[in-house]
Design an enzyme around this catalytic site. Structure first.
Site, PDB file in Angstrom:
ATOM      1  N   SER A 132      51.320  41.745  45.724  1.00 52.97           N
ATOM      2  CA  SER A 132      50.976  41.736  47.154  1.00 52.97           C
ATOM      3  C   SER A 132      52.245  42.045  47.926  1.00 52.97           C
ATOM      4  O   SER A 132      53.357  41.802  47.427  1.00 52.97           O
ATOM      5  CB  SER A 132      50.462  40.342  47.533  1.00 52.97           C
ATOM      6  OG  SER A 132      50.458  40.178  48.945  1.00 52.97           O
ATOM      7  N   TYR A 145      51.494  31.123  48.175  1.00 52.55           N
ATOM      8  CA  TYR A 145      50.979  32.435  47.745  1.00 52.55           C
ATOM      9  C   TYR A 145      52.144  33.427  47.684  1.00 52.55           C
ATOM     10  O   TYR A 145      52.260  34.205  46.741  1.00 52.55           O
ATOM     11  CB  TYR A 145      49.883  32.898  48.710  1.00 52.55           C
ATOM     12  CG  TYR A 145      49.211  34.170  48.287  1.00 52.55           C
ATOM     13  CD1 TYR A 145      48.312  34.188  47.222  1.00 52.55           C
ATOM     14  CD2 TYR A 145      49.487  35.372  48.934  1.00 52.55           C
ATOM     15  CE1 TYR A 145      47.710  35.367  46.812  1.00 52.55           C
ATOM     16  CE2 TYR A 145      48.881  36.555  48.541  1.00 52.55           C
ATOM     17  CZ  TYR A 145      47.995  36.547  47.482  1.00 52.55           C
ATOM     18  OH  TYR A 145      47.399  37.718  47.083  1.00 52.55           O
TER      19      TYR A 145
HETATM   20  N1  LIG Z   1      42.298  40.855  49.487  1.00 48.12           N
HETATM   21  C1  LIG Z   1      43.552  40.959  49.857  1.00 48.12           C
HETATM   22  O1  LIG Z   1      43.881  41.002  51.074  1.00 48.12           O
HETATM   23  C2  LIG Z   1      44.648  41.061  48.811  1.00 48.12           C
HETATM   24  C3  LIG Z   1      45.870  41.585  49.208  1.00 48.12           C
HETATM   25  C4  LIG Z   1      46.897  41.703  48.270  1.00 48.12           C
HETATM   26  C5  LIG Z   1      46.682  41.295  46.961  1.00 48.12           C
HETATM   27  N2  LIG Z   1      45.471  40.774  46.590  1.00 48.12           N
HETATM   28  C6  LIG Z   1      45.320  40.361  45.190  1.00 48.12           C
HETATM   29  O2  LIG Z   1      44.274  41.095  44.615  1.00 48.12           O
HETATM   30  C7  LIG Z   1      43.674  40.368  43.545  1.00 48.12           C
HETATM   31  C8  LIG Z   1      42.170  40.400  43.689  1.00 48.12           C
HETATM   32  O3  LIG Z   1      41.795  39.855  44.931  1.00 48.12           O
HETATM   33  P1  LIG Z   1      40.490  40.303  45.739  1.00 48.12           P
HETATM   34  O4  LIG Z   1      40.922  40.506  47.136  1.00 48.12           O
HETATM   35  O5  LIG Z   1      39.771  41.386  45.057  1.00 48.12           O
HETATM   36  O6  LIG Z   1      39.680  38.924  45.706  1.00 48.12           O
HETATM   37  P2  LIG Z   1      38.182  38.520  45.287  1.00 48.12           P
HETATM   38  O7  LIG Z   1      37.214  39.530  45.808  1.00 48.12           O
HETATM   39  O8  LIG Z   1      38.062  37.089  45.685  1.00 48.12           O
HETATM   40  O9  LIG Z   1      38.206  38.644  43.687  1.00 48.12           O
HETATM   41  C9  LIG Z   1      38.916  37.740  42.899  1.00 48.12           C
HETATM   42  C10 LIG Z   1      38.520  37.940  41.448  1.00 48.12           C
HETATM   43  O10 LIG Z   1      39.301  37.029  40.655  1.00 48.12           O
HETATM   44  C11 LIG Z   1      38.445  36.333  39.766  1.00 48.12           C
HETATM   45  N3  LIG Z   1      38.986  35.003  39.469  1.00 48.12           N
HETATM   46  C12 LIG Z   1      39.351  34.032  40.336  1.00 48.12           C
HETATM   47  N4  LIG Z   1      39.803  32.944  39.659  1.00 48.12           N
HETATM   48  C13 LIG Z   1      39.727  33.249  38.346  1.00 48.12           C
HETATM   49  C14 LIG Z   1      40.050  32.569  37.138  1.00 48.12           C
HETATM   50  N5  LIG Z   1      40.526  31.320  37.137  1.00 48.12           N
HETATM   51  N6  LIG Z   1      39.849  33.188  35.962  1.00 48.12           N
HETATM   52  C15 LIG Z   1      39.345  34.445  35.932  1.00 48.12           C
HETATM   53  N7  LIG Z   1      39.006  35.152  37.025  1.00 48.12           N
HETATM   54  C16 LIG Z   1      39.200  34.546  38.213  1.00 48.12           C
HETATM   55  C17 LIG Z   1      37.096  36.279  40.468  1.00 48.12           C
HETATM   56  O11 LIG Z   1      36.094  36.223  39.468  1.00 48.12           O
HETATM   57  P3  LIG Z   1      34.872  35.149  39.402  1.00 48.12           P
HETATM   58  O12 LIG Z   1      34.863  34.373  40.687  1.00 48.12           O
HETATM   59  O13 LIG Z   1      33.666  35.995  39.199  1.00 48.12           O
HETATM   60  O14 LIG Z   1      35.219  34.334  38.200  1.00 48.12           O
HETATM   61  C18 LIG Z   1      37.058  37.625  41.188  1.00 48.12           C
HETATM   62  O15 LIG Z   1      36.522  38.626  40.355  1.00 48.12           O
HETATM   63  C19 LIG Z   1      44.300  38.972  43.591  1.00 48.12           C
HETATM   64  O16 LIG Z   1      45.302  38.885  42.603  1.00 48.12           O
HETATM   65  C20 LIG Z   1      44.928  38.919  44.982  1.00 48.12           C
HETATM   66  O17 LIG Z   1      46.046  38.056  45.007  1.00 48.12           O
HETATM   67  C21 LIG Z   1      44.450  40.653  47.478  1.00 48.12           C
END
Ligand SMILES: NC(=O)c1ccc[n+]([C@@H]2O[C@H](COP(=O)([O-])OP(=O)(O)OC[C@H]3O[C@@H](n4cnc5c(N)ncnc54)[C@H](OP(=O)(O)O)[C@@H]3O)[C@@H](O)[C@H]2O)c1
Length: 270
Positions: A132, A145
């Protein structure tokens, strides 16, 4: 013939958001893709979904064995599964911070250590960690975070030095805000203090401004495919215009000006 056909990828957290879009893009790029979720979930077309919680070492080992039994190889691991924790640093117990690190850092380490032996044996592999911009710039109201994403940057860079000898490369993708359900899935602070109400309101105002124009997950997915297929992968890839701007400003803007502009964005007194 597609140059990626016959290559196997695992994408953790492929049930939604960035992971789902990345799994889908990797299928289009020719990979055989296994996606994970903690529960039975429907993935994108062409992605085989498997159940795995990255906080559970046995589940991680079973996942990797299943994929190896089916395909005999793992060419690419995308460590995407993650959760958020927004709030004042004082507003979360140590147990909450440990839970955050257990998914966002130790989960990455569990998955990586599970795939590395087979990658080393084959003498090739790629690991992509979803970081991030908060791994570059610590922001108010996201101390833990920011800390875990900074830790991921350090871990990834060290590992990349170590495993390059085995023709394995490690990259971090650095998105800014992305339109997913990430904020709804985050850990809520367990010890709210009204002294931080003003800072909380500033963060909420910022999110109201940026989320409607935030990047779509497909923007990050494109960068994942690039990092997975570049002949000479980079250690870091920003994803999206906002992330590029933040990264450039962090490197080249004078520290005082950068500090003021960040505080202004978060509606904190400058
Ligand atoms: N959205 C943003 O603004 C943003 C910005 C920068 C970086 N990121 C990073 O991008 C990545 C994905 O985020 P996203 O925005 O796509 O969020 P999201 O839509 O909430 O997706 C998160 C995913 O992680 C899985 N997950 C959560 N806890 C888990 C665990 N203990 N074991 C296995 N799987 C788990 C969830 O799967 P289930 O719930 O189905 O198990 C879901 O598929 C993260 O690493 C986040 O830090 C996000």
């Amino acid at each position: 013939m597609n140059m990626n056909s016959g290559k196997t990828a695992i994408v953790t957290g492929a049930s939604s958001g960035i992971g789902r879009a990345s799994a889908e893009a990797l299928v289009r790029a020719g990979f055989t893709v296994f996606g994970t979720s903690r529960r039975k979930a429907n993935g994108p077309d062409g992605v085989t979904m498997l159940i795995c919680d990255v906080t559970d070492g046995e589940a991680v080992a079973a996942l990797v064995s299943t994929v190896l039994a089916q395909t005999g190889r793992i060419d690419l691991l995308v460590n995407n599964a993650g959760v958020g924790l927004l709030g004042g640093a004082e507003e979360s117990s140590v147990a909450q911070v440990q839970a955050l690190f257990d998914v966002n850092l130790f989960g990455v380490i569990r998955m990586t250590n599970a795939v590395l032996p087979s990658m080393r044996r084959r003498g090739e592999g790629r690991i992509i960690n979803i970081g991030s911009v908060l791994g570059l710039v610590p922001a108010p109201y996201s101390a833990y975070y920011s800390a875990v994403k900074h830790a991921l940057e350090g871990y990834s860079e060290s590992l990349d030095h170590e495993v390059r000898a085995f023709n394995i490369r490690v990259s971090v993708i650095e998105p800014a805000f992305v339109r997913t359900v990430f904020d709804q899935n985050g850990i809520a602070p367990d010890s709210l203090l009204r002294e931080y109400d003003r800072a909380r309101a500033g963060l909420e105002a910022l999110l109201r401004d940026v989320m409607p124009v935030a990047d779509r997950p497909e923007v990050v997915a494109q960068v994942v495919v690039k990092a997975a297929t570049d002949a000479n992968p980079r250690r870091r890839y920003t994803a999206g215009k906002a992330a590029r701007q933040v990264s450039l400003l962090r490197r080249f803007a004078p520290a005082g000006i950068f500090d003021k502009s960040l505080r202004k964005q978060f509606r904190l007194p400058v």
